[in-house]
Write a protein that holds these residues in place. Structure first.
Motif, short mmCIF file in Angstrom:
data_model
loop_
_atom_site.label_atom_id
_atom_site.label_comp_id
_atom_site.label_asym_id
_atom_site.label_seq_id
_atom_site.Cartn_x
_atom_site.Cartn_y
_atom_site.Cartn_z
N LEU A 3 137.16 -25.72 -13.57
CA LEU A 3 138.59 -25.12 -13.05
C LEU A 3 139.70 -25.67 -13.79
O LEU A 3 140.69 -25.44 -13.67
N ALA A 4 139.57 -26.69 -14.96
CA ALA A 4 140.45 -27.20 -15.42
C ALA A 4 141.47 -26.24 -16.16
O ALA A 4 142.65 -26.38 -16.13
N PRO A 5 141.01 -25.12 -16.93
CA PRO A 5 141.69 -24.46 -17.39
C PRO A 5 142.87 -23.61 -16.36
O PRO A 5 143.77 -23.46 -16.87
N VAL A 23 145.84 -19.50 -27.15
CA VAL A 23 144.83 -19.44 -28.44
C VAL A 23 143.75 -20.11 -28.14
O VAL A 23 143.58 -21.17 -27.86
N ASP A 24 142.56 -19.24 -28.04
CA ASP A 24 141.30 -19.93 -28.06
C ASP A 24 140.67 -20.20 -29.32
O ASP A 24 140.36 -19.38 -30.10
N ASN A 25 140.91 -21.38 -29.50
CA ASN A 25 140.49 -21.96 -30.72
C ASN A 25 139.49 -23.29 -30.70
O ASN A 25 139.59 -24.27 -31.45
N THR A 49 130.76 -24.70 -25.28
CA THR A 49 131.94 -24.73 -25.82
C THR A 49 132.54 -23.60 -26.72
O THR A 49 133.62 -23.12 -26.35
N ASN A 50 131.72 -22.74 -27.12
CA ASN A 50 131.98 -21.65 -27.92
C ASN A 50 132.52 -20.29 -27.09
O ASN A 50 133.35 -19.69 -27.41
N PHE A 55 135.81 -17.94 -22.37
CA PHE A 55 135.93 -17.24 -21.23
C PHE A 55 136.80 -17.94 -19.95
O PHE A 55 137.55 -17.24 -19.40
N LEU A 56 136.79 -19.14 -19.72
CA LEU A 56 137.44 -19.77 -18.80
C LEU A 56 138.95 -19.78 -19.07
O LEU A 56 139.78 -19.74 -18.13
#
Length: 70
Positions: A3-5, A23-25, A49-50, A55-56
């Motif tokens: 839940l960090a994001p 930005v999902d990078n 990771t990818n 998603f999160l």
């Protein structure tokens, strides 16, 4: 950790009142071997990771977090 994001989105909204851009990078190459040589146990870190990371972040912005319009 999962839940960090979501927590970070809440911190940003509390401090600045809105989140204008995300930005999902994140990404890793994963095991660099022939497929037959990759152990199944080595694969989840790449997927986490990818795919799960992106998603999160998207879920954290939309799941239970108020939307802000420009």
């Amino acid at each position: 950790m999962v839940l960090a994001p979501v927590a970070l989105v809440h911190v940003v909204l509390a401090k600045w009142g809105r989140l204008d851009l995300r930005v999902d990078n994140a990404g890793v190459f994963g095991p660099v071997r022939d497929v037959a040589e990759i152990a199944v146990e080595d694969w989840p870190a790449t997927v986490d990771t990818n795919l799960t990371g992106s998603f999160l972040w998207a879920w954290g912005k939309s799941g239970g977090v108020p939307r802000h319009r420009l």
